[in-house]
Motif scaffolding. Sequence first.
Motif, PDB file in Angstrom:
ATOM      1  N   HIS A 197       0.850  -1.194   0.000  1.00  0.00           N
ATOM      2  CA  HIS A 197       0.000   0.000   0.000  1.00  0.00           C
ATOM      3  C   HIS A 197       0.888   1.247   0.000  1.00  0.00           C
ATOM      4  O   HIS A 197       2.101   1.168   0.162  1.00  0.00           O
ATOM      5  CB  HIS A 197      -0.972  -0.003   1.184  1.00  0.00           C
ATOM      6  CG  HIS A 197      -0.310  -0.009   2.525  1.00  0.00           C
ATOM      7  ND1 HIS A 197      -0.079  -1.160   3.231  1.00  0.00           N
ATOM      8  CD2 HIS A 197       0.164   1.001   3.284  1.00  0.00           C
ATOM      9  CE1 HIS A 197       0.512  -0.870   4.373  1.00  0.00           C
ATOM     10  NE2 HIS A 197       0.682   0.428   4.424  1.00  0.00           N
ATOM     11  N   TYR A 255      -4.923   7.960   9.924  1.00  0.00           N
ATOM     12  CA  TYR A 255      -4.967   6.982   8.844  1.00  0.00           C
ATOM     13  C   TYR A 255      -6.153   6.064   9.102  1.00  0.00           C
ATOM     14  O   TYR A 255      -6.220   5.395  10.123  1.00  0.00           O
ATOM     15  CB  TYR A 255      -3.657   6.196   8.794  1.00  0.00           C
ATOM     16  CG  TYR A 255      -2.462   7.089   8.537  1.00  0.00           C
ATOM     17  CD1 TYR A 255      -2.092   7.406   7.238  1.00  0.00           C
ATOM     18  CD2 TYR A 255      -1.725   7.631   9.583  1.00  0.00           C
ATOM     19  CE1 TYR A 255      -1.013   8.232   6.987  1.00  0.00           C
ATOM     20  CE2 TYR A 255      -0.647   8.463   9.343  1.00  0.00           C
ATOM     21  CZ  TYR A 255      -0.292   8.757   8.049  1.00  0.00           C
ATOM     22  OH  TYR A 255       0.774   9.584   7.803  1.00  0.00           O
ATOM     23  N   SER A 312      -7.741   3.999   6.422  1.00  0.00           N
ATOM     24  CA  SER A 312      -7.816   2.852   5.531  1.00  0.00           C
ATOM     25  C   SER A 312      -6.582   2.850   4.632  1.00  0.00           C
ATOM     26  O   SER A 312      -5.982   3.901   4.387  1.00  0.00           O
ATOM     27  CB  SER A 312      -9.089   2.963   4.679  1.00  0.00           C
ATOM     28  OG  SER A 312      -9.214   1.869   3.822  1.00  0.00           O
ATOM     29  N   GLN A 313      -6.215   1.681   4.141  1.00  0.00           N
ATOM     30  CA  GLN A 313      -5.055   1.594   3.263  1.00  0.00           C
ATOM     31  C   GLN A 313      -5.343   2.276   1.923  1.00  0.00           C
ATOM     32  O   GLN A 313      -6.483   2.311   1.470  1.00  0.00           O
ATOM     33  CB  GLN A 313      -4.671   0.139   3.044  1.00  0.00           C
ATOM     34  CG  GLN A 313      -4.197  -0.517   4.331  1.00  0.00           C
ATOM     35  CD  GLN A 313      -3.825  -1.972   4.127  1.00  0.00           C
ATOM     36  OE1 GLN A 313      -3.245  -2.334   3.108  1.00  0.00           O
ATOM     37  NE2 GLN A 313      -4.162  -2.801   5.099  1.00  0.00           N
ATOM     38  N   ILE A 314      -4.283   2.778   1.309  1.00  0.00           N
ATOM     39  CA  ILE A 314      -4.358   3.469   0.023  1.00  0.00           C
ATOM     40  C   ILE A 314      -3.463   2.694  -0.933  1.00  0.00           C
ATOM     41  O   ILE A 314      -2.360   2.281  -0.553  1.00  0.00           O
ATOM     42  CB  ILE A 314      -3.882   4.930   0.172  1.00  0.00           C
ATOM     43  CG1 ILE A 314      -4.709   5.631   1.261  1.00  0.00           C
ATOM     44  CG2 ILE A 314      -3.969   5.668  -1.160  1.00  0.00           C
ATOM     45  CD1 ILE A 314      -4.049   6.868   1.813  1.00  0.00           C
ATOM     46  N   TRP A 364      -9.522  10.736  -0.178  1.00  0.00           N
ATOM     47  CA  TRP A 364     -10.495   9.720  -0.590  1.00  0.00           C
ATOM     48  C   TRP A 364      -9.937   8.896  -1.747  1.00  0.00           C
ATOM     49  O   TRP A 364      -9.276   9.429  -2.640  1.00  0.00           O
ATOM     50  CB  TRP A 364     -11.793  10.380  -1.041  1.00  0.00           C
ATOM     51  CG  TRP A 364     -12.565  10.989   0.089  1.00  0.00           C
ATOM     52  CD1 TRP A 364     -12.268  12.128   0.783  1.00  0.00           C
ATOM     53  CD2 TRP A 364     -13.772  10.484   0.659  1.00  0.00           C
ATOM     54  NE1 TRP A 364     -13.214  12.358   1.749  1.00  0.00           N
ATOM     55  CE2 TRP A 364     -14.153  11.372   1.695  1.00  0.00           C
ATOM     56  CE3 TRP A 364     -14.569   9.374   0.392  1.00  0.00           C
ATOM     57  CZ2 TRP A 364     -15.295  11.170   2.463  1.00  0.00           C
ATOM     58  CZ3 TRP A 364     -15.710   9.180   1.143  1.00  0.00           C
ATOM     59  CH2 TRP A 364     -16.053  10.073   2.174  1.00  0.00           C
ATOM     60  N   HIS A 407     -14.008   6.009  -0.562  1.00  0.00           N
ATOM     61  CA  HIS A 407     -13.761   5.763   0.860  1.00  0.00           C
ATOM     62  C   HIS A 407     -12.786   6.810   1.386  1.00  0.00           C
ATOM     63  O   HIS A 407     -11.761   7.075   0.740  1.00  0.00           O
ATOM     64  CB  HIS A 407     -13.153   4.369   1.083  1.00  0.00           C
ATOM     65  CG  HIS A 407     -14.081   3.260   0.752  1.00  0.00           C
ATOM     66  ND1 HIS A 407     -14.091   2.639  -0.467  1.00  0.00           N
ATOM     67  CD2 HIS A 407     -15.043   2.659   1.493  1.00  0.00           C
ATOM     68  CE1 HIS A 407     -15.009   1.696  -0.481  1.00  0.00           C
ATOM     69  NE2 HIS A 407     -15.612   1.691   0.706  1.00  0.00           N
ATOM     70  N   CYS A 453      -9.803   7.628   3.345  1.00  0.00           N
ATOM     71  CA  CYS A 453      -8.674   6.814   3.780  1.00  0.00           C
ATOM     72  C   CYS A 453      -7.793   7.524   4.802  1.00  0.00           C
ATOM     73  O   CYS A 453      -7.053   6.873   5.543  1.00  0.00           O
ATOM     74  CB  CYS A 453      -7.823   6.426   2.580  1.00  0.00           C
ATOM     75  SG  CYS A 453      -8.729   5.474   1.349  1.00  0.00           S
TER      76      CYS A 453
END
Length: 132
Positions: free
Chosen positions: A18, A59, A61-63, A90, A94, A96
């Motif tokens: 990621h 942080y 969510s993973q990107i 985003w 989502h 992120c």
Amino acid sequence: MYKKIIEPRVSETDGVGHINNTTIPVWFEAARNEIFKLFTPDSSFDNWKMIILNMNVDYLSQIYFGTDVTIYTWVKRIGNSSLELYEELWQDEHMCAKGTVTYVNFNLQSQKSERIPDEVRKELEMHMYQVS
């Protein structure tokens, strides 16, 4: 609200697959270029005004590489000589990451903060964050 689309690069992807967490503050800063121009229209570092005082990133969510991210930047607070921004990152609909950053309008020659000019203040006010 200011909006910036960023295309993640392979070099920003870490060994876990990621986008590395150190990349997000750099992307947030890239999304502030329009605000920097309000304070220093010629982008001259000899007359640079925006000095960072504090930055926080959450942080969520993973990107990932391969899908563009959109960064939204709002003005959260305007003080006499400082301002606080609120930012969201985003990807694929989502959120992120989100964060805040505080800057002071600073005169490098006098080494003192200065009041945010009225014309800059008016422009910033058009981008205020509205809690829903």
